[in-house]
Design a protein around this motif. Structure first.
Motif, PDB file in Angstrom:
ATOM      1  N   ALA A  37       0.826  -1.208   0.000  1.00 35.99           N
ATOM      2  CA  ALA A  37       0.000   0.000   0.000  1.00 35.99           C
ATOM      3  C   ALA A  37       0.857   1.253   0.000  1.00 35.99           C
ATOM      4  O   ALA A  37       0.429   2.310  -0.475  1.00 35.99           O
ATOM      5  CB  ALA A  37      -0.933  -0.016   1.208  1.00 35.99           C
ATOM      6  N   GLU A  38       2.101   1.136   0.524  1.00 36.43           N
ATOM      7  CA  GLU A  38       2.992   2.303   0.595  1.00 36.43           C
ATOM      8  C   GLU A  38       3.791   2.513  -0.681  1.00 36.43           C
ATOM      9  O   GLU A  38       4.531   3.500  -0.791  1.00 36.43           O
ATOM     10  CB  GLU A  38       3.952   2.153   1.769  1.00 36.43           C
ATOM     11  N   ALA A  91       1.305  -8.617   3.501  1.00 35.51           N
ATOM     12  CA  ALA A  91       0.759  -9.167   2.264  1.00 35.51           C
ATOM     13  C   ALA A  91       0.799  -8.091   1.186  1.00 35.51           C
ATOM     14  O   ALA A  91       0.255  -6.992   1.375  1.00 35.51           O
ATOM     15  CB  ALA A  91      -0.666  -9.638   2.490  1.00 35.51           C
ATOM     16  N   TRP A  92       1.456  -8.396   0.073  1.00 33.60           N
ATOM     17  CA  TRP A  92       1.505  -7.486  -1.070  1.00 33.60           C
ATOM     18  C   TRP A  92       0.708  -8.101  -2.204  1.00 33.60           C
ATOM     19  O   TRP A  92       0.899  -9.283  -2.554  1.00 33.60           O
ATOM     20  CB  TRP A  92       2.942  -7.252  -1.522  1.00 33.60           C
ATOM     21  N   ALA A 149       7.066  -0.384 -14.460  1.00 33.05           N
ATOM     22  CA  ALA A 149       5.608  -0.255 -14.462  1.00 33.05           C
ATOM     23  C   ALA A 149       5.048  -0.244 -13.046  1.00 33.05           C
ATOM     24  O   ALA A 149       4.023   0.391 -12.781  1.00 33.05           O
ATOM     25  CB  ALA A 149       4.986  -1.384 -15.270  1.00 33.05           C
ATOM     26  N   ALA A 150       5.707  -0.929 -12.111  1.00 33.94           N
ATOM     27  CA  ALA A 150       5.260  -0.954 -10.723  1.00 33.94           C
ATOM     28  C   ALA A 150       5.346   0.417 -10.070  1.00 33.94           C
ATOM     29  O   ALA A 150       4.748   0.643  -9.009  1.00 33.94           O
ATOM     30  CB  ALA A 150       6.078  -1.965  -9.915  1.00 33.94           C
ATOM     31  N   GLN A 151       6.074   1.334 -10.699  1.00 34.09           N
ATOM     32  CA  GLN A 151       6.198   2.694 -10.165  1.00 34.09           C
ATOM     33  C   GLN A 151       5.201   3.651 -10.823  1.00 34.09           C
ATOM     34  O   GLN A 151       5.339   4.865 -10.711  1.00 34.09           O
ATOM     35  CB  GLN A 151       7.625   3.195 -10.346  1.00 34.09           C
ATOM     36  N   GLY A 152       4.213   3.092 -11.518  1.00 33.42           N
ATOM     37  CA  GLY A 152       3.176   3.931 -12.093  1.00 33.42           C
ATOM     38  C   GLY A 152       3.490   4.465 -13.467  1.00 33.42           C
ATOM     39  O   GLY A 152       2.933   5.500 -13.878  1.00 33.42           O
ATOM     40  N   LEU A 153       4.351   3.779 -14.222  1.00 27.85           N
ATOM     41  CA  LEU A 153       4.702   4.189 -15.575  1.00 27.85           C
ATOM     42  C   LEU A 153       4.116   3.224 -16.585  1.00 27.85           C
ATOM     43  O   LEU A 153       4.046   2.011 -16.328  1.00 27.85           O
ATOM     44  CB  LEU A 153       6.226   4.211 -15.750  1.00 27.85           C
TER      45      LEU A 153
END
Length: 429
Positions: A37-38, A91-92, A149-153
């Motif tokens: 979530a962070e 949990a991720w 992509a996991a960083q919002g790209l």
């Protein structure tokens, strides 16, 4: 960087662990990215060099390894991954990327690519095209695409011509590869109608020659480069040999000898192996009584040094000059044409792409007003990989430098601020 180097230097030093789990692969593990979530994440992907090994992992902070390692810091579950062991685990959830395949034309060849989009529709989301190093393996389904992509790209990855599912002949001609990269950005934009966010390139290693050149062929809002060179392939070879003699504790006389060797091999390469033999014989004679000369490699000069002239005349060109490399490529001139903001990240102790000439060239360009941000991660080798050094001087590679992935993600989004672990921001002279 001319020698084959796996995409963005992640897989090259990940060898199978002796402490693997008995089943070699964690149950439920799927390629992709898992995020807290962070905003912390771990990316999972298959290795092109060890396809039967299972999945390798890369955390945002640079920790890496194999999901099947007994000491892997997570477990896969049907719903995601469980980070940590025992009490206090987290949990991720798996990120629901949308992956869309595409083919596009470039210079008479059909190239194969995939667009990776994070969840949700956001026309302002930045778009980055991942530009290859010198590897021949496919980056599609690779760990760096998922990590970005996991960083919002939104991320577009594609097979270099002559590799994977792309047509054409494999080459290291920067002009042709830049044309392909420009076509890739145009294809990615066409797949995102209404896109209004930043769009540009990231290139690692040899991609540092290609990505800036691509940005002069098509509109781009940024170029980011990791562990690349602002130097020609000939200069790279020379600097590698200088780095080798310095690492061995040799002095200025040894540096002069390898500089002379580099000049001789450069003449051979630039003349298609028709000229330079007299200079090469002189360099050989000067090095003949130096025991350390047997360990000199460079990119190509060490091998040329140890080949007889008659063999070089017969097969030198097909062996060393068969990939259309622009040996005297003027990287500084290419960057002078670039008006796009540029991020350049240096590995402080890079043996594959020594940074001395590159760092000086970037400082000169900054001082001349070019919009360039330069960061250096100390204690890292090619690929921004940290290492320990044994008593024998050999490096044992450990992890990607903490802060490197975050720096790339933040800068591409337009907001690189604050500190990135041990990274040093280099100011203009």
């Amino acid at each position: 960087m001319i020698r084959a180097f796996l995409a963005f230097a992640v897989a090259a030093t990940l060898t199978p662990s002796a402490a693997a789990r008995p089943d070699a692969v964690q149950p439920f593990c799927e390629a992709g990215a898992y995020r807290s979530a962070e905003g912390n994440f771990v990316a999972l992907a298959r290795s092109p060099t060890h396809p039967d090994r299972g999945l390798r992992y890369l955390f945002r902070d640079g920790r890496r390894g194999w999901a099947s390692d007994a000491d892997a810091p997570f477990d896969c579950t049907p719903d995601g991954v469980r980070i940590g062991k025992g009490d206090g685990t987290q949990a991720w959830a798996r990120v629901a990327f949308r992956e869309t395949s595409a083919t596009f034309d470039s210079a008479g060849s059909k190239l194969n690519g995939v667009l990776i989009e994070p969840p949700g529709a956001d026309p302002r989301r930045p778009l980055v095209v991942m530009v290859h190093g010198s590897e021949r393996s496919s980056p599609i389904g690779g760990i760096y695409g998922y990590a970005m992509a996991a960083q919002g790209l939104s991320v577009f990855v594609y097979d270099k011509r002559g590799t994977g599912a792309s047509e054409g002949e494999y080459t290291q001609n920067f002009e042709l590869l830049a044309n392909d990269a420009a076509a890739a950005l145009e294809q990615a934009r066409a797949m995102l109608p209404g896109h209004s966010g930043r769009a540009g390139f990231f290139g690692g290693s040899q991609g540092g020659w290609v990505a800036p050149l691509a940005a002069t062929l098509t509109p781009a809002d940024f170029v980011a480069v990791g562990f690349g060179l602002v130097a020609s392939p000939i200069e790279e070879d020379r600097e590698q040999m200088v780095s080798e003699v310095r690492a061995a504790g040799l002095g200025a006389d040894a540096e002069k000898l390898v500089n002379n060797l580099s000049a001789a091999t450069a003449k051979l390469l630039l003349s298609n192996f028709k000229e330079g033999y007299e200079e090469l014989d002189t360099a050989r004679a000067a090095l003949a009584k130096k025991p350390w000369a047997e360990r000199i490699q460079g990119e190509h000069s060490g091998a040329i040094l140890r080949m007889p002239n008659e063999e070089l005349r017969r097969i030198g060109r097909p062996r060393f000059d068969n990939l259309e490399l622009i040996w005297d490529y003027d990287a500084v001139a290419a960057l002078r044409k670039l008006r796009t903001p540029l991020l350049w990240v240096l590995a402080g102790e890079d043996r594959e792409a020594p940074i001395e000439t590159t760092r000086a060239a970037l400082a000169d360009l900054q001082a001349a007003g070019q919009p360039i941000d330069v960061y250096l991660f100390p204690g890292t080798d090619h690929g921004m990989i940290e290492f320990t050094t044994g008593p024998d001087g050999e490096r044992r590679y450990t992890r990607i430098a903490d802060g490197y992935l975050t720096l790339l993600g933040d800068w591409i989004k337009g907001g690189a601020n604050g500190s990135y672990a041990r990274a040093q921001k280099l100011n203009p002279r």
